[in-house]
Design an enzyme around this catalytic site. Structure first.
Site, PDB file in Angstrom:
ATOM      1  N   HIS A 235      50.101 -19.274  -9.918  1.00 32.49           N
ATOM      2  CA  HIS A 235      49.542 -18.318 -10.879  1.00 32.49           C
ATOM      3  C   HIS A 235      50.528 -18.189 -12.044  1.00 32.49           C
ATOM      4  CE1 HIS A 235      46.480 -17.546  -8.053  1.00 32.49           C
ATOM      5  NE2 HIS A 235      46.776 -16.323  -7.671  1.00 32.49           N
TER       6      HIS A 235
ATOM      7  N   CYS B  11      48.537 -11.470  -5.097  1.00 29.84           N
ATOM      8  CA  CYS B  11      49.296 -12.685  -5.415  1.00 29.84           C
ATOM      9  C   CYS B  11      49.617 -12.861  -6.908  1.00 29.84           C
ATOM     10  CB  CYS B  11      48.557 -13.913  -4.895  1.00 29.84           C
ATOM     11  SG  CYS B  11      46.818 -13.954  -5.370  1.00 29.84           S
TER      12      CYS B  11
HETATM   13  P1  NAP Z   1      40.236 -17.657   3.833  1.00 33.10           P
HETATM   14  O1  NAP Z   1      40.837 -18.982   3.575  1.00 33.10           O
HETATM   15  O2  NAP Z   1      38.813 -17.425   3.501  1.00 33.10           O
HETATM   16  O3  NAP Z   1      40.476 -17.297   5.393  1.00 33.10           O
HETATM   17  C1  NAP Z   1      39.939 -16.153   5.963  1.00 33.10           C
HETATM   18  C2  NAP Z   1      40.439 -15.975   7.382  1.00 33.10           C
HETATM   19  O4  NAP Z   1      39.863 -14.756   7.879  1.00 33.10           O
HETATM   20  C3  NAP Z   1      40.007 -17.086   8.355  1.00 33.10           C
HETATM   21  O5  NAP Z   1      41.032 -17.333   9.278  1.00 33.10           O
HETATM   22  C4  NAP Z   1      38.814 -16.471   9.048  1.00 33.10           C
HETATM   23  O6  NAP Z   1      38.552 -17.001  10.334  1.00 33.10           O
HETATM   24  C5  NAP Z   1      39.291 -15.026   9.156  1.00 33.10           C
HETATM   25  N1  NAP Z   1      38.183 -14.143   9.449  1.00 33.10           N
HETATM   26  C6  NAP Z   1      36.980 -14.062   8.847  1.00 33.10           C
HETATM   27  N2  NAP Z   1      36.200 -13.158   9.486  1.00 33.10           N
HETATM   28  C7  NAP Z   1      36.936 -12.666  10.512  1.00 33.10           C
HETATM   29  C8  NAP Z   1      36.699 -11.729  11.545  1.00 33.10           C
HETATM   30  N3  NAP Z   1      35.523 -11.115  11.670  1.00 33.10           N
HETATM   31  N4  NAP Z   1      37.695 -11.471  12.424  1.00 33.10           N
HETATM   32  C9  NAP Z   1      38.890 -12.104  12.328  1.00 33.10           C
HETATM   33  N5  NAP Z   1      39.177 -13.027  11.381  1.00 33.10           N
HETATM   34  C10 NAP Z   1      38.200 -13.297  10.485  1.00 33.10           C
HETATM   35  O7  NAP Z   1      41.039 -16.488   3.059  1.00 33.10           O
HETATM   36  P2  NAP Z   1      42.573 -16.502   2.546  1.00 33.10           P
HETATM   37  O8  NAP Z   1      42.648 -17.034   1.171  1.00 33.10           O
HETATM   38  O9  NAP Z   1      43.460 -17.062   3.597  1.00 33.10           O
HETATM   39  O10 NAP Z   1      42.818 -14.945   2.395  1.00 33.10           O
HETATM   40  C11 NAP Z   1      42.985 -14.123   3.528  1.00 33.10           C
HETATM   41  C12 NAP Z   1      43.461 -12.755   3.062  1.00 33.10           C
HETATM   42  O11 NAP Z   1      44.691 -12.910   2.342  1.00 33.10           O
HETATM   43  C13 NAP Z   1      42.480 -12.046   2.115  1.00 33.10           C
HETATM   44  O12 NAP Z   1      42.532 -10.668   2.358  1.00 33.10           O
HETATM   45  C14 NAP Z   1      43.042 -12.370   0.745  1.00 33.10           C
HETATM   46  O13 NAP Z   1      42.693 -11.413  -0.211  1.00 33.10           O
HETATM   47  C15 NAP Z   1      44.538 -12.338   1.030  1.00 33.10           C
HETATM   48  N6  NAP Z   1      45.376 -13.084   0.098  1.00 33.10           N
HETATM   49  C16 NAP Z   1      45.088 -14.386  -0.243  1.00 33.10           C
HETATM   50  C17 NAP Z   1      45.927 -15.055  -1.154  1.00 33.10           C
HETATM   51  C18 NAP Z   1      45.712 -16.471  -1.560  1.00 33.10           C
HETATM   52  O14 NAP Z   1      46.445 -16.933  -2.455  1.00 33.10           O
HETATM   53  N7  NAP Z   1      44.775 -17.213  -0.968  1.00 33.10           N
HETATM   54  C19 NAP Z   1      47.033 -14.390  -1.689  1.00 33.10           C
HETATM   55  C20 NAP Z   1      47.299 -13.069  -1.305  1.00 33.10           C
HETATM   56  C21 NAP Z   1      46.468 -12.437  -0.422  1.00 33.10           C
HETATM   57  P3  NAP Z   1      37.390 -18.112  10.581  1.00 33.10           P
HETATM   58  O15 NAP Z   1      37.955 -19.401  10.063  1.00 33.10           O
HETATM   59  O16 NAP Z   1      37.227 -18.072  12.030  1.00 33.10           O
HETATM   60  O17 NAP Z   1      36.196 -17.662   9.798  1.00 33.10           O
END
Ligand code: NAP
Length: 371
Positions: free
Chosen positions: A255, A162
């Site tokens: 960002h 990001c």
């Molecule tokens: P987050 O808010 O912590 O959400 C994580 C998600 O993953 C939740 O839906 C969670 O489900 C799911 N999850 C966890 N363990 C799992 C499993 N065993 N099987 C299937 N699903 C599972 O994280 P996020 O910020 O959305 O980020 C998610 C991804 O996008 C990461 O790889 C991150 O690096 C990437 N990303 C994030 C951003 C950003 O700005 N936030 C930007 C670019 C990329 P539960 O709720 O059921 O635990």
């Protein structure tokens, strides 16, 4: 449970309960090409209605769309069931890299294209890492990837980290002048870690000078975006070198990047006016194809010395436009130019960028209805 509409392409969201997954839900709830047909997350969230399982974890400023409230969240590891309910998936999960890669490849192998926000497959040379305005042509390596995976229609595409969107768009049109070195410091919002101030109170009135793995991504990923294609795979660019520092700052979204550029031949470097013209005129496939999520103006330059600011500029063109400002010569002579860039990390930098990639892939025939 499912919300199928014949004319639209059915999209699944893997990681639907997370920060990025919630963004996907808000962006897709009234999308002209795509229809949310299935939601999946970890076993912790599975088996309940989305509105029940999300409880107080809904972090968007708009309400949960009615169309998904009653959908039963599935276990993402039930690949057969989830993939039978959609034509392709968006994937944003917090899992170890190897597990994420396995999960994404399992979906692709069911002939379900995966538009991923995760980093697990970013380094694979047959997986395109798309910012569609910049490197849409990398989609052609999907053909090579399908051979590796043994699929006819399934594949994975990824989005870059990001932070990248806050400086790579402005640097790209400068490369033709021969850029020698780049230094960048990013000031990154807490939503980039999937957090809000409620669940990360230590960030109030605080700055943390470390984001795990972020500097490496900020330095390496642009090389793939700027790469060419050789023998059906992406061949990374080798230059210009980028050095970075990535800092967590107490803002919700957006960002910001402070960027320094030095040219190879400092006597024939572009003038400030030439750079501003390049930025103003920069557009790509999303604008040519008039994609629903494409900003009309990709790079927006602000003349005021105190802009772009995170709070006032991050939502420009629904958070999909990039902002720039403070372009000036480096009077110290250490570099040639300095400028500021800004992008919305969960819109352009995550879910919005994913949706834009999917729109592009759909219009180019890579994503289609399963027969
Ligand atoms: P987050 O808010 O912590 O959400 C994580 C998600 O993953 C939740 O839906 C969670 O489900 C799911 N999850 C966890 N363990 C799992 C499993 N065993 N099987 C299937 N699903 C599972 O994280 P996020 O910020 O959305 O980020 C998610 C991804 O996008 C990461 O790889 C991150 O690096 C990437 N990303 C994030 C951003 C950003 O700005 N936030 C930007 C670019 C990329 P539960 O709720 O059921 O635990």
């Amino acid at each position: 449970m499912s919300n199928q509409k014949i004319s639209k392409i059915n999209a699944g969201i893997i990681g639907a309960t997370g920060m990025v997954g919630q963004r996907f839900i808000t962006l897709l709830s009234e999308h002209p090409y795509f229809n949310i047909s299935v939601l999946a997350a970890s076993p912790r969230s599975a088996g309940k209605k989305f509105s029940e399982t999300i409880g107080g974890r809904w972090k968007m400023s708009v309400d949960i769309p009615e169309s998904v409230k009653d959908m039963i969240v599935l276990d993402a590891s039930d690949v057969g069931k989830v993939s039978s309910m959609c034509d392709f998936v968006f994937c944003a999960v917090e899992l170890p890299k190897e597990e994420t890669k396995k999960l994404e490849e399992a979906y692709a192998k069911t002939e379900t294209p995966v538009v991923s926000n995760n980093s697990a497959c970013r380094n694979l040379p047959d997986v395109p890492m798309l910012i569609p305005e910049i490197n849409a042509f990398h989609a052609e390596v999907i053909e090579t990837q399908r051979k590796r995976l043994g699929t006819k229609t399934g594949f994975i595409t990824v989005k870059p980290n990001c932070s990248i969107q806050s400086y790579v768009p402005m640097l790209t049109p400068l490369l033709k002048y021969g850029v020698k070195e780049i230094a960048v410091t990013t000031y990154q919002a807490i939503s980039g870690a999937g957090k809000s101030f409620e669940d990360w109170p230590e960030m109030i009135d605080n700055v943390i000078p470390f984001i795990g793995g972020e500097e490496e991504k900020s330095e390496k990923e642009p090389m793939k975006i700027w790469g060419g294609i050789k023998d059906g795979i992406v061949e990374n660019a080798q230059t210009p070198p980028i050095t970075s520092q990535c800092i967590r700052v107490p803002v919700t979204d957006g960002h910001l990047a402070a960027v320094f550029v030095k040219f190879e031949d400092r006597d024939s470097k572009p003038s400030k006016e030439e750079i501003l013209k390049l930025w103003e005129e920069y557009k790509g496939e999303p604008q040519e194809l008039n994609l629903p999520s494409a900003p009309e103006q990709f790079i927006n330059y602000f003349e005021e010395d105190n802009r772009p600011q995170t709070k006032s500029e991050r939502d420009l063109e629904n958070g999909m436009a990039i902002s720039a400002g403070r372009l000036r010569e480096d009077s110290s002579g250490v570099f040639d130019y300095k400028f500021i860039g800004l992008s919305h990390n969960t819109l352009r930098g995550a879910a919005g960028g994913g949706v834009l990639s999917a729109e592009f892939l759909y219009r180019k025939g890579f994503i289609m209805k399963k027969s």
